[in-house]
Design an enzyme around this catalytic site. Structure first.
Site, PDB file in Angstrom:
ATOM      1  N   THR A 125       2.605 -33.586   3.304  1.00  0.00           N
ATOM      2  CA  THR A 125       2.717 -32.756   1.405  1.00  0.00           C
ATOM      3  C   THR A 125       3.037 -34.467   1.343  1.00  0.00           C
ATOM      4  OG1 THR A 125       3.804 -32.184  -0.354  1.00  0.00           O
ATOM      5  CG2 THR A 125       4.820 -31.994   2.491  1.00  0.00           C
ATOM      6  N   ASP A 126       2.563 -34.283  -0.470  1.00  0.00           N
ATOM      7  CA  ASP A 126       3.757 -35.668  -1.143  1.00  0.00           C
ATOM      8  C   ASP A 126       5.028 -35.433  -1.198  1.00  0.00           C
ATOM      9  OD1 ASP A 126       3.895 -33.862  -3.120  1.00  0.00           O
ATOM     10  OD2 ASP A 126       2.537 -34.841  -4.934  1.00  0.00           O
ATOM     11  N   GLU A 127       5.703 -34.023  -1.065  1.00  0.00           N
ATOM     12  CA  GLU A 127       6.787 -34.011  -1.313  1.00  0.00           C
ATOM     13  C   GLU A 127       7.494 -34.931   0.199  1.00  0.00           C
ATOM     14  OE1 GLU A 127       8.291 -29.675  -2.246  1.00  0.00           O
ATOM     15  OE2 GLU A 127       6.829 -29.772  -3.192  1.00  0.00           O
ATOM     16  N   TYR A 153      12.236 -27.808   3.010  1.00  0.00           N
ATOM     17  CA  TYR A 153      10.625 -27.708   3.444  1.00  0.00           C
ATOM     18  C   TYR A 153      10.399 -28.638   3.537  1.00  0.00           C
ATOM     19  CZ  TYR A 153       6.175 -27.842   1.600  1.00  0.00           C
ATOM     20  OH  TYR A 153       4.578 -28.123   1.586  1.00  0.00           O
ATOM     21  N   LYS A 157       8.257 -30.799   6.693  1.00  0.00           N
ATOM     22  CA  LYS A 157       7.331 -31.080   7.099  1.00  0.00           C
ATOM     23  C   LYS A 157       7.400 -32.973   6.871  1.00  0.00           C
ATOM     24  CE  LYS A 157       3.908 -29.513   5.414  1.00  0.00           C
ATOM     25  NZ  LYS A 157       2.942 -28.781   6.006  1.00  0.00           N
ATOM     26  N   ASN A 183      -1.624 -28.615  -5.450  1.00  0.00           N
ATOM     27  CA  ASN A 183      -3.250 -27.776  -5.262  1.00  0.00           C
ATOM     28  C   ASN A 183      -3.350 -26.432  -5.878  1.00  0.00           C
ATOM     29  OD1 ASN A 183      -5.190 -28.329  -2.442  1.00  0.00           O
ATOM     30  ND2 ASN A 183      -3.294 -29.798  -3.157  1.00  0.00           N
TER      31      ASN A 183
END
Ligand code: NAD
Ligand code: DAU
Length: 339
Positions: A125-127, A153, A157, A183
């Protein structure tokens, strides 16, 4: 090809299975999913009897189950979507995020090392890059942006991403990683912004916008994400990270107002509620690398994708009604009751 898709009963994993079946009907697909609250067998029910498809209900953290499945199936490619994916839940209960997202990834990669695969792909993820300020719209996340996480979270990741790269360097595992922006599309669990707002609008419930609603996300239609992953898995370079995003930045409040307009609901339903702890301000992906190397560009314009998505939720009320009236109702009352 025998492709193991983990987390395929969730939002993006299921859409990825549909994409593979449309584009590569010769491939065999094995879906491994624990069916947590976010997994829904009804999403993939139409494919359960397909002779080129097998569903296995189990946990990516279970070494016994994962190794048994590899022994039986010897997958050529593994695409790991399985994760705890909701930031708000990670703030309430971080432990399960570390377990599934990091240790589950390790278990899958250990099986890949033991049995051998052509590719292990990690859906990230970009997070993992943290956030960007609202007053610097010239800044974007590139693959070189340092990891700098905000929530349990995103930390889980990022931990998984580092482990994937370590398994490549130390053990030579043929890995790739993709880091995608937000998304939207069919089958997204209604705890996430867009489906939650659509479902609440349709029930004339209040629309809980965190803080001032000024946070910016870079929205991508789910099928465009699936196409990018398929390209990376087949043509991407081993050991590489690819950012996926659509240059489609929008403020949360503008999305919520747009949904109200599309559904003919009054903006008076909007309620500003207590902000998310550690709330990231802005995500924005620079997708230059995947465009240059693999020719990928997003194909669905947001104006079209959001209309298709709203129509899907209108046409498939029973799918999400079952969710919002079940166990999820307790979560909703707990998270939003006194907010
Ligand atoms: P989701 O929550 O809708 O689905 C997750 C799926 O994983 C569910 O079917 C669930 O049952 C399954 N699962 C959870 N724990 C498991 C375990 N221990 N063993 C086996 N299966 C398990 O998530 P999503 O939105 O489809 O996201 C899929 C992946 O894409 C995640 O890795 C997420 O971090 C990543 N991602 C999501 C987005 C987004 O906008 N939704 C954007 C970028 C990246
Ligand atoms: O950027 C990719 C990430 O996008 C993925 O890695 C995550 O798995 C996915 O859940 C998503 O994370 P976000 O936190 O950005 O998505 P969410 O839909 O939870 O929230 C989007 C924005 O809307 C965020 O700024 C918080 C806000 N929000 C969300 C909800 C659920 C609200 O204002 N009200 C809400 O009720």
């Amino acid at each position: 090809m025998n492709i193991l898709v983990t987390g395929g009963a969730g939002f993006i994993g299921a859409n990825f299975i549909f994409y593979l079946q449309k584009m590569h009907s010769e491939d065999r697909i094995v879906c491994l999913d624990k069916l947590t609250y976010a997994g829904n067998l009804s999403t993939i029910s139409a494919t359960l009897n397909n002779p080129n498809f097998r569903f296995v209900k189990d946990d990516i953290c279970s070494r016994e189950a994962v190794f048994k499945l590899f022994e039986e199936e010897h997958p050529d490619i593994v695409v790991n979507f399985a994760a705890e994916s909701h930031v708000d839940r990670s703030i309430e209960e971080p432990g399960i995020f570390l377990q599934t997202n990091i240790l589950g990834t390790q278990t899958l990669m250990d099986a890949c090392r033991t049995y051998g695969v052509e590719r292990y792909h990690q859906v990230s993820t970009d997070e993992v890059y943290g956030d960007l300020p609202l007053d610097r719209f010239d800044l974007f996340f590139t693959e070189q942006t340092p990891l700098h996480t905000s929530s349990p979270y995103s930390a889980s990741k990022a931990g998984a991403d580092l482990l994937v790269l370590a398994y490549h360097r130390t053990f030579g595992l043929p890995v790739t990683i993709s880091r995608c922006s937000n998304n939207y599309g069919p089958y997204q669990f209604p705890e996430k912004l867009i489906p939650l707002m659509i479902a609440n609008c349709l029930s004339d419930k209040s629309l809980p916008v965190y803080g001032k609603g000024e946070n910016v996300r870079d929205w991508l239609y789910v099928e465009d994400h699936c196409k990018a992953i398929d390209l990376i898995v087949r043509n991407g370079k081993v050991g590489e990270v690819y950012n996926i995003g659509g240059h489609n930045e929008m403020r949360n409040i503008d999305i919520v107002k747009l949904i109200c307009r599309e559904l003919n609901k009054p903006e008076s339903l909007i309620t500003y509620v207590t902000d998310r702890k550690g709330h990231d301000m802005r995500y924005a992906i620079d997708p230059a690398k995947i465009h240059a190397e693999l020719g990928w560009l997003p194909e669905t314009r947001f104006e079209d994708g959001i209309k298709q998505t709203i129509k899907w939720y209108l046409d498939n009320r029973s799918w999400w009604n079952e969710i919002v009236s079940g166990e999820y109702k307790n979560y909703y009352d707990k998270m939003y009751g006194n907010r």
